[in-house]
Write a protein that holds these residues in place. Sequence first.
Motif, mmCIF file in Angstrom:
data_model
loop_
_atom_site.group_PDB
_atom_site.id
_atom_site.type_symbol
_atom_site.label_atom_id
_atom_site.label_comp_id
_atom_site.label_asym_id
_atom_site.label_seq_id
_atom_site.Cartn_x
_atom_site.Cartn_y
_atom_site.Cartn_z
ATOM 1 N N GLY B 5 5.372 15.629 81.291
ATOM 2 C CA GLY B 5 6.378 14.644 80.912
ATOM 3 C C GLY B 5 6.892 13.820 82.083
ATOM 4 N N GLU B 6 7.137 14.484 83.185
ATOM 5 C CA GLU B 6 7.612 13.755 84.363
ATOM 6 C C GLU B 6 6.598 12.712 84.800
ATOM 7 O OE1 GLU B 6 9.481 16.184 87.565
ATOM 8 O OE2 GLU B 6 8.708 17.896 86.428
ATOM 9 N N ILE B 7 5.359 13.121 84.754
ATOM 10 C CA ILE B 7 4.302 12.221 85.223
ATOM 11 C C ILE B 7 4.248 10.954 84.387
ATOM 12 C CG2 ILE B 7 1.822 11.934 85.529
ATOM 13 C CD1 ILE B 7 1.651 14.922 86.167
ATOM 14 N N GLU B 10 7.316 8.699 84.980
ATOM 15 C CA GLU B 10 7.163 7.985 86.266
ATOM 16 C C GLU B 10 6.255 6.777 86.135
ATOM 17 O OE1 GLU B 10 7.351 11.534 89.621
ATOM 18 O OE2 GLU B 10 5.532 10.342 89.341
ATOM 19 N N GLN B 11 5.122 7.037 85.520
ATOM 20 C CA GLN B 11 4.127 5.973 85.412
ATOM 21 C C GLN B 11 4.638 4.817 84.569
ATOM 22 O OE1 GLN B 11 1.119 5.667 86.934
ATOM 23 N NE2 GLN B 11 1.652 7.489 88.103
ATOM 24 N N ARG B 12 5.317 5.157 83.528
ATOM 25 C CA ARG B 12 5.829 4.104 82.657
ATOM 26 C C ARG B 12 6.859 3.250 83.404
ATOM 27 N NH1 ARG B 12 10.220 3.636 79.413
ATOM 28 N NH2 ARG B 12 10.792 5.839 79.534
ATOM 29 N N ILE B 13 7.790 3.924 84.048
ATOM 30 C CA ILE B 13 8.832 3.216 84.794
ATOM 31 C C ILE B 13 8.212 2.346 85.886
ATOM 32 C CG2 ILE B 13 10.846 3.494 86.267
ATOM 33 C CD1 ILE B 13 11.233 4.315 83.298
ATOM 34 N N LYS B 14 7.323 2.957 86.614
ATOM 35 C CA LYS B 14 6.617 2.262 87.696
ATOM 36 C C LYS B 14 6.042 0.931 87.224
ATOM 37 C CE LYS B 14 2.680 3.540 90.694
ATOM 38 N NZ LYS B 14 1.802 4.709 90.901
ATOM 39 N N ARG B 15 5.604 0.913 85.990
ATOM 40 C CA ARG B 15 4.988 -0.292 85.443
ATOM 41 C C ARG B 15 5.989 -1.167 84.702
ATOM 42 N NH1 ARG B 15 1.243 3.371 86.023
ATOM 43 N NH2 ARG B 15 -0.937 2.781 86.315
ATOM 44 N N GLY B 16 7.227 -0.744 84.699
ATOM 45 C CA GLY B 16 8.248 -1.537 84.030
ATOM 46 C C GLY B 16 8.065 -1.660 82.525
ATOM 47 N N LEU B 17 7.544 -0.603 81.928
ATOM 48 C CA LEU B 17 7.356 -0.642 80.477
ATOM 49 C C LEU B 17 8.499 0.076 79.766
ATOM 50 C CD1 LEU B 17 3.570 0.295 80.407
ATOM 51 C CD2 LEU B 17 4.549 -1.990 80.157
ATOM 52 N N VAL B 18 8.772 -0.341 78.556
ATOM 53 C CA VAL B 18 9.733 0.400 77.743
ATOM 54 C C VAL B 18 8.964 1.195 76.696
ATOM 55 C CG1 VAL B 18 11.592 -1.230 78.129
ATOM 56 C CG2 VAL B 18 10.064 -1.511 76.156
ATOM 57 N N LEU B 19 9.623 2.149 76.126
ATOM 58 C CA LEU B 19 8.949 3.035 75.177
ATOM 59 C C LEU B 19 8.257 2.254 74.074
ATOM 60 C CD1 LEU B 19 11.564 5.916 74.860
ATOM 61 C CD2 LEU B 19 9.316 6.036 75.910
ATOM 62 N N ARG B 20 8.935 1.265 73.582
ATOM 63 C CA ARG B 20 8.378 0.444 72.508
ATOM 64 C C ARG B 20 6.996 -0.086 72.867
ATOM 65 N NH1 ARG B 20 9.118 -4.671 72.781
ATOM 66 N NH2 ARG B 20 11.036 -4.431 73.965
ATOM 67 N N GLU B 37 8.086 12.838 77.250
ATOM 68 C CA GLU B 37 8.586 12.614 78.611
ATOM 69 C C GLU B 37 9.688 13.604 78.971
ATOM 70 O OE1 GLU B 37 9.711 8.518 79.021
ATOM 71 O OE2 GLU B 37 7.623 7.810 79.054
ATOM 72 N N LYS B 38 10.385 14.071 77.954
ATOM 73 C CA LYS B 38 11.436 15.047 78.224
ATOM 74 C C LYS B 38 10.964 16.475 77.986
ATOM 75 C CE LYS B 38 15.583 13.868 77.712
ATOM 76 N NZ LYS B 38 16.840 14.098 76.978
ATOM 77 N N CYS B 39 9.672 16.628 77.780
ATOM 78 C CA CYS B 39 9.074 17.946 77.576
ATOM 79 C C CYS B 39 9.644 18.673 76.362
ATOM 80 C CB CYS B 39 9.233 18.811 78.824
ATOM 81 S SG CYS B 39 8.460 18.115 80.271
ATOM 82 N N VAL B 48 -3.236 13.318 75.592
ATOM 83 C CA VAL B 48 -3.184 13.405 77.049
ATOM 84 C C VAL B 48 -4.194 12.433 77.647
ATOM 85 C CG1 VAL B 48 -3.621 14.892 79.030
ATOM 86 C CG2 VAL B 48 -2.388 15.786 77.065
ATOM 87 N N LEU B 49 -5.357 12.406 77.048
ATOM 88 C CA LEU B 49 -6.392 11.512 77.553
ATOM 89 C C LEU B 49 -6.012 10.047 77.334
ATOM 90 C CD1 LEU B 49 -9.561 13.531 76.490
ATOM 91 C CD2 LEU B 49 -8.376 13.483 78.687
ATOM 92 N N GLN B 50 -5.352 9.781 76.228
ATOM 93 C CA GLN B 50 -4.866 8.416 75.994
ATOM 94 C C GLN B 50 -3.941 7.967 77.124
ATOM 95 O OE1 GLN B 50 -3.336 8.719 71.728
ATOM 96 N NE2 GLN B 50 -3.808 6.527 71.886
ATOM 97 N N PHE B 51 -3.057 8.853 77.496
ATOM 98 C CA PHE B 51 -2.125 8.504 78.569
ATOM 99 C C PHE B 51 -2.849 8.343 79.895
ATOM 100 C CE2 PHE B 51 1.056 10.200 75.584
ATOM 101 C CZ PHE B 51 2.007 9.194 75.653
ATOM 102 N N ALA B 52 -3.839 9.178 80.113
ATOM 103 C CA ALA B 52 -4.609 9.052 81.354
ATOM 104 C C ALA B 52 -5.239 7.668 81.437
ATOM 105 C CB ALA B 52 -5.687 10.135 81.416
ATOM 106 N N LYS B 53 -5.757 7.250 80.331
ATOM 107 C CA LYS B 53 -6.400 5.941 80.299
ATOM 108 C C LYS B 53 -5.369 4.824 80.484
ATOM 109 C CE LYS B 53 -9.684 3.239 77.551
ATOM 110 N NZ LYS B 53 -10.317 3.086 76.222
#
Lengths: 101, 101
Positions: B5-7, B10-20, B37-39, B48-53
Amino acid sequence: MKAFGEIIREQRIKRGLVLRQVAAATDIDQATISKYEKCERKPSKMQVLQFAKLYNLDQDTLIVAWLSDKVAYDLQNERLADKVLKVAEQKVKYIAKNGHK
Amino acid sequence: MKAFGEIIREQRIKRGLVLRQVAAATDIDQATISKYEKCERKPSKMQVLQFAKLYNLDQDTLIVAWLSDKVAYDLQNERLADKVLKVAEQKVKYIAKNGHK
DNA sequence: CAGTTTTTTGACAATTTAAGGCAAAAATAC
DNA sequence: GTATTTTTGCCTTAAATTGTCAAAAAACTG
């Protein structure tokens, strides 16, 4: 490093018991016990403790055998199993220290 | 040694994306992603693979984070966690060597 | 501070996963 | 060959976990 199933089978044989008898003593279906012994079903913690009592085994020892079976089972076929376990170890330590926020 | 979740947070924030936006890109409910994200929820391997991509992350790294979360979670509150992990490690090695009879 | 957007929460429905139980088949012992 | 024990398969059931939607809370923005 024995599987839970191996342990309880050994103990049963050692005592010259047949499944029917263990089933009667524990009120668990004999087919189910057979499956435990062959590692085809996983008992609940309560049942593990029942077996510990029935066979006069150290509870901790039996629980470790049982839980490690579960963990190993979840990781079977995982190429990354080794790495996963090492990281999990760290995480467990971390949680033990800092609680679960 | 970060939680899955932390990972992904981080990645989402880093890219300036919102959940939507992540929800739109992955077709996963945004509340669900929030929970990842909050586990509070555990995704399937496919996700998991989707997120990796989506975030251009090494698949193995992410899978290790995710799986080790699961293992650590199962052992939380287990006094014997350490011992269990050590035994599980042996069992995994044994299975890898001799297959699963 | 009001309005807007984002995130979180909570309750519930849906899904998934694994176990229990029975009866028949297979194996073993006598 | 019969009787006993063990195993197997199938199916039902139960439990655990997740996804979903709507509303509440929190965080921004001007």
